[in-house]
Design an enzyme around this catalytic site. Sequence first.
Site, mmCIF file in Angstrom:
data_model
loop_
_atom_site.group_PDB
_atom_site.id
_atom_site.type_symbol
_atom_site.label_atom_id
_atom_site.label_comp_id
_atom_site.label_asym_id
_atom_site.label_seq_id
_atom_site.Cartn_x
_atom_site.Cartn_y
_atom_site.Cartn_z
ATOM 1 N N ARG A 104 36.210 50.895 -4.432
ATOM 2 C CA ARG A 104 36.913 51.445 -3.278
ATOM 3 C C ARG A 104 38.408 51.547 -3.551
ATOM 4 N NH1 ARG A 104 36.689 48.710 2.657
ATOM 5 N NH2 ARG A 104 37.733 47.030 1.521
ATOM 6 N N THR A 108 43.016 54.825 0.146
ATOM 7 C CA THR A 108 42.236 55.799 0.928
ATOM 8 C C THR A 108 40.981 55.188 1.524
ATOM 9 O OG1 THR A 108 40.892 56.525 -0.964
ATOM 10 C CG2 THR A 108 43.026 57.619 -0.621
ATOM 11 N N ASP A 200 34.160 39.170 1.093
ATOM 12 C CA ASP A 200 33.861 40.032 -0.046
ATOM 13 C C ASP A 200 32.594 39.526 -0.734
ATOM 14 O OD1 ASP A 200 33.852 40.983 -2.878
ATOM 15 O OD2 ASP A 200 35.722 41.944 -2.281
ATOM 16 N N ASP A 203 32.826 38.893 -4.625
ATOM 17 C CA ASP A 203 33.563 37.679 -4.974
ATOM 18 C C ASP A 203 32.740 36.434 -4.682
ATOM 19 O OD1 ASP A 203 35.815 38.953 -5.924
ATOM 20 O OD2 ASP A 203 36.901 38.861 -4.023
#
Length: 209
Positions: A104, A108, A200, A203
Amino acid sequence: MNDPIIFDHPLIQHKVTLLRDKNTGTKEFREIVAEVAMLMCYEATRDLPLREVEIETPMSPARAKVLAGRKLAAVPILRAGLGMVEGILRLSPAAKVGHIGLYRDHETHLPVEYYCKLPSDIDEREVIVLDPMMATGYSAADAISMVKRHGALSINFMCIISSAEGLAHLRKTHPDVHIYCAALDEKMDDNKYIVPGLGDAGDRIFGTK
């Protein structure tokens, strides 16, 4: 348009709660992700076709059922989707595994493709695209578009947690795809992370944060 399946099974909901807990360590988190994927896969494969075969039991000849036609292909979106593959393979050890690499763009919030490797017979398989989190839905939609361009005809998408916005985007973009979610969260924060979510997923699966 296919209606999404949002799981309410007690075992899945219990395990999702453990995943959300910030005190759940890497080893346990990784194991639970695989367990949830396996439980979800059980439901996602409910409609696989069967055929009858003749076998010999220790007692007598018998006619029994085995899977017919399409076999499975698991296609994780790297890197977090890798955590769900083990659960799929526990149920279907013969499944082939492809990989789609998307990251990602932090400005944006749109996905950028960097890798795609799929089984050569993807058009003959029931494909399950995997990603623990579906926030905006753009990565899932792009990954499914890539799988379609390689000839896949029957596609499912499986995530553990989706935002309402992401689910709406994927349904609009790919109305023919069956969607399976363990939990649906209402919103995202300004950085497009699902709230309350679980942080996340990559992670937490790989212990990189």
